[in-house]
Design an enzyme around this catalytic site. Structure first.
Site, mmCIF file in Angstrom:
data_model
loop_
_atom_site.group_PDB
_atom_site.id
_atom_site.type_symbol
_atom_site.label_atom_id
_atom_site.label_comp_id
_atom_site.label_asym_id
_atom_site.label_seq_id
_atom_site.Cartn_x
_atom_site.Cartn_y
_atom_site.Cartn_z
ATOM 1 N N GLU A 195 5.305 3.835 167.665
ATOM 2 C CA GLU A 195 5.041 3.793 166.230
ATOM 3 C C GLU A 195 6.038 4.738 165.585
ATOM 4 O O GLU A 195 5.970 5.948 165.776
ATOM 5 C CB GLU A 195 3.613 4.233 165.940
ATOM 6 C CG GLU A 195 3.293 4.351 164.466
ATOM 7 C CD GLU A 195 1.962 5.050 164.210
ATOM 8 O OE1 GLU A 195 1.759 5.506 163.072
ATOM 9 O OE2 GLU A 195 1.147 5.149 165.141
ATOM 10 N N SER A 204 2.400 12.646 170.762
ATOM 11 C CA SER A 204 1.800 12.509 169.435
ATOM 12 C C SER A 204 2.559 13.339 168.402
ATOM 13 O O SER A 204 3.233 14.310 168.743
ATOM 14 C CB SER A 204 0.330 12.936 169.468
ATOM 15 O OG SER A 204 0.232 14.310 169.807
ATOM 16 N N ASN A 242 1.250 15.083 162.232
ATOM 17 C CA ASN A 242 0.475 14.827 161.011
ATOM 18 C C ASN A 242 -0.975 14.412 161.269
ATOM 19 O O ASN A 242 -1.830 14.625 160.414
ATOM 20 C CB ASN A 242 1.184 13.798 160.127
ATOM 21 C CG ASN A 242 1.495 12.494 160.843
ATOM 22 O OD1 ASN A 242 1.470 12.430 162.075
ATOM 23 N ND2 ASN A 242 1.794 11.464 160.086
ATOM 24 N N TYR A 243 -1.242 13.804 162.416
ATOM 25 C CA TYR A 243 -2.626 13.483 162.804
ATOM 26 C C TYR A 243 -2.821 13.956 164.244
ATOM 27 O O TYR A 243 -2.916 13.140 165.161
ATOM 28 C CB TYR A 243 -2.901 11.986 162.667
ATOM 29 C CG TYR A 243 -2.990 11.516 161.231
ATOM 30 C CD1 TYR A 243 -4.219 11.441 160.576
ATOM 31 C CD2 TYR A 243 -1.851 11.170 160.524
ATOM 32 C CE1 TYR A 243 -4.305 11.021 159.261
ATOM 33 C CE2 TYR A 243 -1.921 10.754 159.197
ATOM 34 C CZ TYR A 243 -3.147 10.674 158.588
ATOM 35 O OH TYR A 243 -3.224 10.269 157.267
ATOM 36 N N GLU A 264 13.380 7.490 154.553
ATOM 37 C CA GLU A 264 11.964 7.862 154.591
ATOM 38 C C GLU A 264 11.824 9.340 154.267
ATOM 39 O O GLU A 264 12.302 10.191 155.011
ATOM 40 C CB GLU A 264 11.377 7.568 155.972
ATOM 41 C CG GLU A 264 9.907 7.935 156.075
ATOM 42 C CD GLU A 264 9.320 7.668 157.451
ATOM 43 O OE1 GLU A 264 10.054 7.856 158.444
ATOM 44 O OE2 GLU A 264 8.139 7.278 157.533
ATOM 45 N N THR A 281 4.795 20.282 168.675
ATOM 46 C CA THR A 281 4.553 21.722 168.746
ATOM 47 C C THR A 281 3.584 22.165 167.660
ATOM 48 O O THR A 281 2.599 22.859 167.927
ATOM 49 C CB THR A 281 5.878 22.503 168.635
ATOM 50 O OG1 THR A 281 6.711 22.143 169.741
ATOM 51 C CG2 THR A 281 5.624 24.000 168.676
ATOM 52 N N ARG A 307 2.879 10.624 155.983
ATOM 53 C CA ARG A 307 2.274 9.557 156.782
ATOM 54 C C ARG A 307 3.280 8.426 156.915
ATOM 55 O O ARG A 307 3.979 8.093 155.956
ATOM 56 C CB ARG A 307 0.996 9.031 156.100
ATOM 57 C CG ARG A 307 -0.104 10.069 155.961
ATOM 58 C CD ARG A 307 -1.275 9.540 155.144
ATOM 59 N NE ARG A 307 -0.884 9.351 153.750
ATOM 60 C CZ ARG A 307 -0.749 8.177 153.157
ATOM 61 N NH1 ARG A 307 -0.955 7.061 153.837
ATOM 62 N NH2 ARG A 307 -0.406 8.102 151.886
ATOM 63 N N CYS A 308 3.320 7.819 158.092
ATOM 64 C CA CYS A 308 4.268 6.715 158.284
ATOM 65 C C CYS A 308 3.923 5.538 157.379
ATOM 66 O O CYS A 308 4.808 4.766 156.987
ATOM 67 C CB CYS A 308 4.316 6.292 159.747
ATOM 68 S SG CYS A 308 2.755 5.668 160.401
#
Length: 484
Positions: A257, A158, A161-162, A385, A187, A290-291
């Site tokens: 993702e 994961s 950011n979330y 990005e 981390t 965020r993506c």
């Protein structure tokens, strides 16, 4: 480095009971707000990774054979525990990843909803039977019973950011399907990940069904993704890392993702006030980390001036600062390196002729929301990005030019189209090379039972509750041969 260094605990540490130790076997977790040390997580060795994967491997047969109703009950209980601890977890999210309190609180409640819906959905997924006489040359004496089987040990990786929601979005569907999980959080976010694992265990998850590994990517990253004990990899993160993983793995299914350069395409008949409000929210909430953040605007030139005026007014109303002190819209970026990257994109654009409409100011890792007009295709900010609060405007002369520029990106996660003409909306949507098109809305993930995917360098496979469960299972056919 000293073998052990005691750090004075503040009220947060007391509240969360975080062990504060620092030695060669631990990694310090640094808050993006002020740079304080929040705690430590273990720096696992390869041998310790072996141990955790072995636990998951050994726990798999019993968990696979556990009735679905029992597995679902664990998810229901975990969601209840999440909500009971929502204040504590919100506080941790704010400190560890710099999220504003409203967004942090929403992440916890959304995750609880996600886990409950996952349990419900898993119970509604059924197999099927197929009669042989459907195919020419066969008869009803041959029947296939088709079921879904768990794939085995799932490696769930994961991002920062979330750290609660995107971890649970991998773990919950995997567990519901009967898999065991080895969880590797980013981390920064690992303290949140630790609390999530504790919640699952408190909910009754048997030992070994969910294990966690933490450590430096340079030391265990490649080792864990290529480990022979891993049967499936579910990853959210940068395209660069995703590509690296996909090149290293052999015959292991991937669900990824990755990055995005989501475009908001604004046509001449759009409700510009409505479009501006959505774009600002989509671009700058959580500072664009965020993506699915809106990362560029492609606007018809004849309405560009009016749209930009509305955007500027809304951006200047955004609250900027420390989420520990007040409710803010734009927060410090996750670290100085991230801020340096965003700042370089802004500077490159300005040097090549982009017009600074607002923003363009920096205080350490806090970058003020920045709007750049007259961005051209030779500027880095038009393509890369940022994962930060900078929004480039590319003016176009036609709808087809907007589509062409949108599709020229190496990414293909989402795009928005703002228009009052439904035929134009569907025309643009049909031409865009992305996983999702939002008509008259900002780019965003959810609802969580909708499919969520990227094409090109934005991902592999389809997420969303049912889709994630199906991805982490395999079809098995048992053929019955009858003799009447």
């Amino acid at each position: 480095m000293n073998a052990e260094k005691e750090i004075k605990k503040d009220s947060l540490h007391e509240n969360l009971d975080i062990e504060i130790k620092n030695n060669e076997k631990h990694i310090e977790i640094i808050s993006p707000i002020g740079g304080s040390i929040l705690g430590t997580v273990p720096a696992y060795s390869k041998e310790e990774v072996d141990r955790e994967i072995k636990k998951a491997k050994n726990a798999f047969p019993a968990w696979r054979d556990t009735p679905l109703s029992v597995r679902a009950e664990v998810l229901y209980k975990a969601s209840d525990i999440l909500l009971r601890n929502i204040d504590e977890l919100t506080d941790l999210l704010v400190h560890e990843v710099g999220k504003d309190k409203k967004s942090a609180n929403s992440e916890i409640s959304r995750t609880a909803d996600f886990m409950r819906f996952t349990a419900d959905t898993a119970k509604s997924i059924h197999g099927e039977s197929i009669q042989g006489d459907n195919f020419s040359g066969f008869n009803k004496e041959k029947v296939a019973v088709v079921t879904r089987e768990p794939v085995g040990v799932v490696l769930a990786i994961s991002p920062f950011n979330y750290p609660i929601n995107l971890a649970a979005s991998k773990i919950a569907p995997a567990l519901a399907a009967g898999n065991t999980v080895v969880f590797k959080p980013a981390t920064t976010g690992a303290l949140c990940g630790t609390k999530l694992v504790e919640i699952f265990k408190e909910a009754g998850l048997p030992d070994g069904v969910l294990t966690m590994v933490t450590g430096k990517g340079s030391e265990i990253g490649d080792y864990v993704v290529t480990h022979q004990g891993i049967n499936f990899i579910n990853f959210t993160g940068s395209t660069e890392v995703g590509e690296h993983i996909s090149k290293m793995t052999t015959m292991v299914p991937l669900l990824m993702e990755l990055g995005g350069k989501d475009a908001a395409i604004v046509l001449k008949d759009a409700d510009l006030s409505f479009a501006a409000k959505n774009i600002v929210s989509g671009a700058f909430s959580y500072s664009g980390q965020r993506c699915t953040a809106v990362k560029r605007i492609l606007v018809l030139n004849e309405v560009a001036d009016e749209l930009i005026a509305k955007l500027k007014e809304l951006i200047e109303q955004l609250k900027i600062g420390n989420p520990l002190e007040e409710q803010v819209d734009v927060v410090p970026l996750i670290n100085e390196r991230a801020a340096d990257f965003v700042w370089n994109l802004i500077e490159d654009g300005k040097e090549k002729g982009a017009k600074l409409i607002c923003g363009g100011k920096r205080e350490s890792n806090l970058i003020f929301p920045t709007l750049l007009d007259y961005v051209t295709t030779d500027m880095r900010v038009a393509w890369e990005e940022p994962f930060g609060p900078v929004l480039p405007v590319l003016r176009v002369e036609s709808v087809d030019e907007a589509i062409r520029l949108a599709n020229a990106s190496e990414y293909g996660l989402q795009s928005s189209v703002f228009t009052e003409n439904i035929e134009d909306a569907f025309y643009v949507a049909s031409k865009l090379e992305v996983g999702t098109v939002q008509i008259n809305n900002k780019t965003e993930r959810g609802p969580d039972h909708f499919p969520f995917l990227g094409v090109k360098k934005s991902g592999i496979g389809t997420q969303g509750i049912r889709y994630s469960i199906e991805a982490m299972t395999r079809v098995k056919a048992t053929v019955i041969n009858l003799h009447y």
